[in-house]
Write a protein that holds these residues in place. Sequence first.
Motif, PDB file in Angstrom:
ATOM      1  N   LYS A  90      -9.177   6.419  -0.923  1.00 31.47           N
ATOM      2  CA  LYS A  90      -9.519   5.030  -1.222  1.00 31.47           C
ATOM      3  C   LYS A  90      -8.998   4.689  -2.622  1.00 31.47           C
ATOM      4  CE  LYS A  90     -12.247   3.760   2.322  1.00 31.47           C
ATOM      5  NZ  LYS A  90     -12.089   2.528   3.128  1.00 31.47           N
TER       6      LYS A  90
ATOM      7  N   GLU B  93     -15.087  -3.478   8.188  1.00 28.00           N
ATOM      8  CA  GLU B  93     -13.967  -4.410   8.052  1.00 28.00           C
ATOM      9  C   GLU B  93     -14.390  -5.847   8.324  1.00 28.00           C
ATOM     10  OE1 GLU B  93     -10.510  -3.354  10.229  1.00 28.00           O
ATOM     11  OE2 GLU B  93     -10.358  -1.339   9.370  1.00 28.00           O
TER      12      GLU B  93
ATOM     13  N   ARG C  56      -8.791  -8.503   3.513  1.00 32.52           N
ATOM     14  CA  ARG C  56      -9.389  -7.180   3.370  1.00 32.52           C
ATOM     15  C   ARG C  56      -9.611  -6.897   1.893  1.00 32.52           C
ATOM     16  NH1 ARG C  56      -8.267  -3.342   7.148  1.00 32.52           N
ATOM     17  NH2 ARG C  56      -9.602  -2.023   5.843  1.00 32.52           N
ATOM     18  N   GLY C  57     -10.365  -5.847   1.633  1.00 30.13           N
ATOM     19  CA  GLY C  57     -10.658  -5.462   0.261  1.00 30.13           C
ATOM     20  C   GLY C  57     -12.005  -5.989  -0.193  1.00 30.13           C
TER      21      GLY C  57
ATOM     22  N   CYS D 249      -9.176   2.254  -5.787  1.00 31.66           N
ATOM     23  CA  CYS D 249      -9.934   1.257  -6.549  1.00 31.66           C
ATOM     24  C   CYS D 249      -9.094   0.879  -7.765  1.00 31.66           C
ATOM     25  CB  CYS D 249     -11.264   1.850  -6.976  1.00 31.66           C
ATOM     26  SG  CYS D 249     -12.309   0.765  -7.934  1.00 31.66           S
TER      27      CYS D 249
ATOM     28  N   ARG E 104       0.840  -1.202   0.000  1.00 33.40           N
ATOM     29  CA  ARG E 104       0.000   0.000   0.000  1.00 33.40           C
ATOM     30  C   ARG E 104       0.873   1.250   0.000  1.00 33.40           C
ATOM     31  NH1 ARG E 104      -5.354  -0.268   1.386  1.00 33.40           N
ATOM     32  NH2 ARG E 104      -5.261   1.759   2.419  1.00 33.40           N
TER      33      ARG E 104
ATOM     34  N   ASP F 186      -8.132  -1.001  -2.117  1.00 34.12           N
ATOM     35  CA  ASP F 186      -9.300  -1.126  -1.242  1.00 34.12           C
ATOM     36  C   ASP F 186     -10.445  -1.823  -1.974  1.00 34.12           C
ATOM     37  OD1 ASP F 186      -8.453   0.487   1.188  1.00 34.12           O
ATOM     38  OD2 ASP F 186      -8.149   1.959  -0.413  1.00 34.12           O
TER      39      ASP F 186
ATOM     40  N   GLN G 173     -15.993  -7.253   5.311  1.00 35.08           N
ATOM     41  CA  GLN G 173     -14.964  -7.514   4.301  1.00 35.08           C
ATOM     42  C   GLN G 173     -14.260  -8.833   4.583  1.00 35.08           C
ATOM     43  OE1 GLN G 173     -12.189  -4.333   3.394  1.00 35.08           O
ATOM     44  NE2 GLN G 173     -13.680  -2.763   3.995  1.00 35.08           N
TER      45      GLN G 173
END
Length: 604
Positions: free
Chosen positions: A373, A537, A496-497, A375, A359, A470, A540
Motif C-alpha cells: 500500500k 472500494e 479511488r483512494g 501512502c 501506479r 492508495d 472509497q
Amino acid sequence: MTSNDPDLFLSLSAIWVLLLASLVLSLVAVILVVRTRRGRTPRNLANTAYANPDSTVETARTPLREFEKNGQSADAALVNWTPDTLRKILADELPGAQVIVVSNREPYIHNLVDGPDGDEVELVVPASGLVSALEPITRACNGTWIAYGGGSADHLTVGADDSIQVPPDRPSYTLRRVWLSEEEHEGYYLGFANEGLWPLCHIAFTRPVFRTSDWETYQAVNRKFADTVVKEARNERPIVLVQDYHFALLPRMIRERLPEAIVITFWHIPWPNSEVFSICPWREAILDGLLGSSIIGFHTQFHCNNFIESVDRFMESRIEREDAAISYGGQTSLVHAYPISIEWPPVQLETLPSVAECRRDVREKYGLADDVKLCVGVERLDYTKGILDRLRALEDLFERHPEWIGRLTLLQVAAPSRGTLPAYRQLYEECHRYADELNRRFGRNGSKPVLMVAEHHSQRQVYEVYRAADLCLVTSLHDGMNLVAKEFVAARDDERGVLLLSTFAGASKELLEALIVNPYDVTMMADALQQALTMPEQEQRSRMRRMREIVRDNNVYRWAGSMLLDAARLRKRGEMERATAHGGPPAGNGNLLTMIRRGRVAAL
C-alpha cells in the motif's frame, strides 16, 4: 335524542375524524411547500447548471435574481465557474478594469544550469499552492503579475521594462519582476515574514522572532512593490489583488497613491486571536496597512473573526459585524471568507497517463511491490505541516498492527524550504533521523516503510504521485486551506483512494468525506490509517465522488469570481455615493453595506 344516544356519539366521532384528517392533509401540504422551497439551494441550482456544460453567467441570471430577492448572496448561486465566467464579469461589471496580482513568489522562474555547451536557461514552474491557484486566474483576466525575480537567469529573460510574457507556450499575461538585493530578501522575506509573521500566525509552538532591522527592510520592500504597482497601473482605477503576509503594508501604500483603486488583499495563512497577535511589536502598523484594502479575504470565517477581533482591540474603528465591515480612517473595508481552491479540471490531467500507468511508473521508480500500500505526503518541509507527527502515527500503526510491516510505505515528498533558518534546518535533520530509525526497525527484505524525498517536484510529477497513491496524508498542525487535499481529490478521476485530513486545515471545513483527524493525537491518526487501509472500494468511491463534486463546484474561478463580484459592488457603491453627494438619487432603503453584502446591489 339524549347526550348518551349512541347514534349522536357516532356522528360526532365521524366529524372529529374528518376534521383531524383535514388538519393532517393541510400540514402535509405545508411541509411539501416548505421542502420544495428549501430544496432550491445553491447546490441544487449548481447541479442543474452542470447538467448543461454550456451554461454561462447568462443562463444563471434568473436563479441569481431569485436568490437576490430572498436576501441571499448572489455569488452563492452563480454556477459553472470557468475562465469565460471571469472574463464576462470583468467585461460586464468592471469594464476596462486592469487586474494586477502582487505576490512574493513568481509563477515562472528562470535559472542557469550546466549544459553540454555551457550555461543554459531552465524554466521552473514551482509546485506552489498560491501559484496553482492564481496562475489560471491571471491567464483568464489577461492581467499583470508582479513578483520577486529570484531566479538566477530571471534578469536575462526580461525586456527593458523588467517584464516577460507568459506562459511561454501560450502567452496571455505579463510577468513583471521586482529585483531585491540579498540583504532586502533576507530581512523582508526570511526575517520579518518567515521568522516573525509565519510562526505568529500558525501558532505551531515555534517562537516568533522580531527584529527592528527586519521590520525596516519589510517596510522598504513593501514600498518598492507599491512603486511598481503604480508604474504598472494603466489608469487610476485598477483592481489590485495583494497576496499574503509578505505585503501587509502594501494596501495602505497603494491606497495613498491610487485612491480609486479596488485593493483586494487575500491572507493565505491563518490569522491568530488578538491575544497572540498582540505579541507583534508593530501590530497597529500591520492592521493599518491591511485596512487600506477595499476587501480583506481569509479562507475561513474563523480567521475573519480573529482579524475583526484584533482590529476591535487595537484600532479606533467602527465595526459592523452583521455586514462584516470595518470603518477606519474614513474608509470601509469588507472582511469576507473566500475558500481558495484549484483549477477544474486540472490542466495536468490532460497529459498524464491513466491511474494504472501512474501506479506502475511510481512503483517502479521507488522499487515498491504490487501488494504494498502506498501512502503519500506532499508539502514543503515546514514545521507547520505535521510531518514528524505522521511518522509517529506510522510507528504506532506498526506497533499495534504488525501485519502492515512490509506491506505499507509512506512516500514523503518534502521540498526543501527556507533552509538557512535554524527551525527549518532542525526539522530537516529530525525528519531524516526519524525516517532512518523507522526504516531500521520496520524494514523487511530490502523494503523501507518511509521514503523521504527532499527535492522539488513539478506539478506534473506531483499529480502522478497523487494518482499512484492508495492514501494521502494532510496532517497540518495549522493551515489556511491546504490545496494538497484538493489536488489529491481532483487527481483521482478513478474515484479511488482515501484522504486523511487535519481538522486544523481549512480544507476540512469543505471535504467532510475525508477521514478528519487531530494531528496532535497519534493514536487517532494510527486508527484512521487502519480504517483507510481496510476501507472497501465502494466506500472509497462514495466518499471520493462527493469530495470531487465539492472541488468541482467550488473551484478557483469561483474563488476569484466571488472577490471580483464584491469588487464590482464596491465600485457601484462608490458611484452611488458620489451621485448622492452631487444631488443624485438616494442610495435606497436600508443600510447600503447590508445591501452590498446580501447581493441586493445586483452584480449581474
